[in-house]
Design an enzyme around this catalytic site. Sequence first.
Site, PDB file in Angstrom:
ATOM      1  N   CYS A   2       0.505  -1.440  -0.078  1.00  0.00           N
ATOM      2  CA  CYS A   2       0.092   0.128  -0.310  1.00  0.00           C
ATOM      3  C   CYS A   2       0.724   1.055   0.210  1.00  0.00           C
ATOM      4  O   CYS A   2       2.294   0.985   0.597  1.00  0.00           O
ATOM      5  CB  CYS A   2      -0.797  -0.109   1.015  1.00  0.00           C
ATOM      6  SG  CYS A   2      -2.148  -1.054   1.068  1.00  0.00           S
ATOM      7  N   ASN A  99      -2.283   2.141   5.158  1.00  0.00           N
ATOM      8  CA  ASN A  99      -1.361   1.377   4.955  1.00  0.00           C
ATOM      9  C   ASN A  99      -1.129   0.279   6.545  1.00  0.00           C
ATOM     10  O   ASN A  99      -0.834   0.727   7.539  1.00  0.00           O
ATOM     11  CB  ASN A  99      -0.174   2.128   4.589  1.00  0.00           C
ATOM     12  CG  ASN A  99       0.925   0.735   4.361  1.00  0.00           C
ATOM     13  OD1 ASN A  99       1.464  -0.054   4.129  1.00  0.00           O
ATOM     14  ND2 ASN A  99       2.562   0.722   4.644  1.00  0.00           N
ATOM     15  N   GLY A 100      -1.194  -0.536   6.132  1.00  0.00           N
ATOM     16  CA  GLY A 100      -0.976  -2.040   7.584  1.00  0.00           C
ATOM     17  C   GLY A 100      -2.135  -2.621   7.804  1.00  0.00           C
ATOM     18  O   GLY A 100      -3.049  -2.770   7.023  1.00  0.00           O
ATOM     19  N   GLU A 484      17.240 -17.924  -6.077  1.00  0.00           N
ATOM     20  CA  GLU A 484      16.790 -16.344  -6.767  1.00  0.00           C
ATOM     21  C   GLU A 484      16.594 -16.413  -8.447  1.00  0.00           C
ATOM     22  O   GLU A 484      15.273 -16.192  -8.398  1.00  0.00           O
ATOM     23  CB  GLU A 484      18.434 -15.580  -6.379  1.00  0.00           C
ATOM     24  CG  GLU A 484      18.072 -13.845  -6.596  1.00  0.00           C
ATOM     25  CD  GLU A 484      16.487 -13.986  -6.373  1.00  0.00           C
ATOM     26  OE1 GLU A 484      15.855 -13.721  -5.283  1.00  0.00           O
ATOM     27  OE2 GLU A 484      16.395 -12.226  -7.001  1.00  0.00           O
ATOM     28  N   LYS A 488      12.720 -15.196  -9.798  1.00  0.00           N
ATOM     29  CA  LYS A 488      12.761 -13.951 -10.107  1.00  0.00           C
ATOM     30  C   LYS A 488      11.804 -14.517 -11.547  1.00  0.00           C
ATOM     31  O   LYS A 488      10.764 -14.077 -11.812  1.00  0.00           O
ATOM     32  CB  LYS A 488      13.903 -13.657 -11.149  1.00  0.00           C
ATOM     33  CG  LYS A 488      14.801 -12.785 -10.373  1.00  0.00           C
ATOM     34  CD  LYS A 488      14.866 -11.534 -10.264  1.00  0.00           C
ATOM     35  CE  LYS A 488      13.818 -11.350  -8.432  1.00  0.00           C
ATOM     36  NZ  LYS A 488      14.062 -11.096  -7.202  1.00  0.00           N
ATOM     37  N   HIS A 507      17.229 -36.051  -4.847  1.00  0.00           N
ATOM     38  CA  HIS A 507      16.255 -37.258  -4.149  1.00  0.00           C
ATOM     39  C   HIS A 507      14.274 -36.710  -4.787  1.00  0.00           C
ATOM     40  O   HIS A 507      13.859 -36.258  -3.218  1.00  0.00           O
ATOM     41  CB  HIS A 507      16.913 -36.847  -2.961  1.00  0.00           C
ATOM     42  CG  HIS A 507      17.995 -37.021  -1.630  1.00  0.00           C
ATOM     43  ND1 HIS A 507      18.846 -37.870  -1.815  1.00  0.00           N
ATOM     44  CD2 HIS A 507      19.210 -35.962  -2.893  1.00  0.00           C
ATOM     45  CE1 HIS A 507      19.542 -38.333  -2.290  1.00  0.00           C
ATOM     46  NE2 HIS A 507      19.686 -37.270  -2.073  1.00  0.00           N
TER      47      HIS A 507
END
Length: 611
Positions: A2, A99-100, A484, A488, A507
């Site tokens: 937000c 916001n929250g 990463e 992405k 595995h």
Amino acid sequence: MCGIVGYTGNKQAYPIVIKGLQRLEYRGYDSAGIALLGSSLKIYKKKGKVSALEKDVIGKDLEGNTGIGHTRWATHGEPNDANAHPHQSQSGRLAMIHNGIIENYASIKQELLLKDYHFTSDTDTEVLLNFIEDVQYNNECSLEEAIRIALKRVVGAYCILLISKDEPETIYAARKGSPLVIGVGDGEYFLASDASPIIEYTKEVIYVNDFEMAIVRPGELILKNLGNEKQTPFITKLDMELAAIEKGGFEHFMLKEIYDQPDTVFDCQRGRLLPETGQIIMSGIDNNMDMLINAPRIIIVACGTSWHAGLIAEYWIEELCRIPVEVEYASEFRYRNPVINKGDVIIAISQSGETADTLVALENVKKQGAFIFGIVNVVGSSIARMSHAGAYTHAGPEIGVASTKAFTAQLTVLMMMALKIGYAKKTIAYERYYSLMVELVAVPNKIRQIIKNVAGIQRIAKKYKDANDFLFLGRGYNFPIALEGALKLKEVSYIHAEGYPAAEMKHGPIALVDETLPVVFVATRDTYYQKIVSNVQEIKARKGKIIAVVAEGDDVITHIANDVIAIPDADELIGPLLNVIPLQLLSYYVGIEKGLDVDKPRNLAKSVTVE
Ligand code: G6P
């Protein structure tokens, strides 16, 4: 998570607020809305991106010198027009953005329902706003006092901006756990979740602290705590240029930020990494060196991409400094009862410096006496301010929701930190220390070379864009790079992807391999090269499609793989800083090939300020 923006002054608020919302859109794009206050109160809000709101308000009354605006990442209530902010109080007198998360909103709502309040949305925000109004009626007090009383009841996190028809020039603002910056102009004030909407108007800003409220009107700013005691506003000068938050000719922020990396890695090293004198100068480390070299253990706390940077740092610090390292997801760590021993050092890694889970995890261990070292990108952010010491990553504003340049800057700081501590602790010899410094200095140019070969990566993206799944494999320092790379791709292309240690794939994930599965190997020259060649063969034998990131001159995997991305050679410790670049580009181009909004992927937000 937000974005909020506000303006009061002698200009028309709408253009400033709408532009601010565009700049904050990376924080959430489920809906957008504005409230304008002048001769009357006008509220416009719309599901979807800011552009949908802009279309919706064409031809409408946009007059007013005071305005607030909100771009939403939905928590309570689905994304629709009714749940969009600003919300209006039952009397129609007040409008508020938030916001929250108000965690105890359900019990407050019950109380209000008994008093015949009606709600037009499913949000916690509307509950808080009506609660403030109710408190004011019951206590026959000022709005300011009502806000204070109401906020003391609130459990959770908030940054609110509230306006009232009765005071057409005033914005009430308050925060706890969600960020708020106030820009100080010439008799005018700009309020926002971060400095990006403010930067083109003023460089003088005030970072509001938790449990503080600000009352702003043209020519006047009053800062108080929730105990009604006046606070002295501390004005900071922003060190940020407007160009840094614009696309600069690129089609997307994500691509610009990938291309920015030669400069951002260099900026991160500038004035710190000095091979000519054999020094690494980082005051946050220098001033605390005794504690760092004697730390019995380092615990790294982070989320998302920053957590991946932490995983690489674990390998580096253990190798170079011989200090045991644990890497923790902040969201798990904060709810455990972790054992913190005397002397343990906590490293917090965060691009935004506002991630709620990381922030709370740190607050918890701070209470237990741990020393906190913050590696943060956003200057003046909450984590930066609550750390005992730290190092900024100096990557500049990162606007693409999927993190790219912040990651390589985090790695640069972490490598400099490991080198510095290792050398001071005498766990690495000068020759090794020096050669890694030189390797680090070479990184920006090597990134430039990788980017030059973008056409090959674009071709690979086109070829595999319709795959349903991807597997990313790497060993050692490149295992976190595999994680990463997978993250992405998931973020910007919505293709399911998994990152795995290359040997561990036997595995389980190997069961997924068939002729439809692209498997990306991060297989540059390192200690594990021969091992990873075997892993490549194992996938080949099962007809998986192999995309390999290899070092220039590789003549083994190059002949086995279906597609190869060759990048400049580097010391294996430095490799992750380079190896991630082709994976960022691959994800970007797969997203583009699929016609997706790579800067604002669905359901994500840049700064996760809720737990
Ligand atoms: C969100 C962002 C990620 C980021 C993560 C942690 O999920 O989309 O890009 O890595 O939060 O954020 P931080 O600001 O703490 O690094």
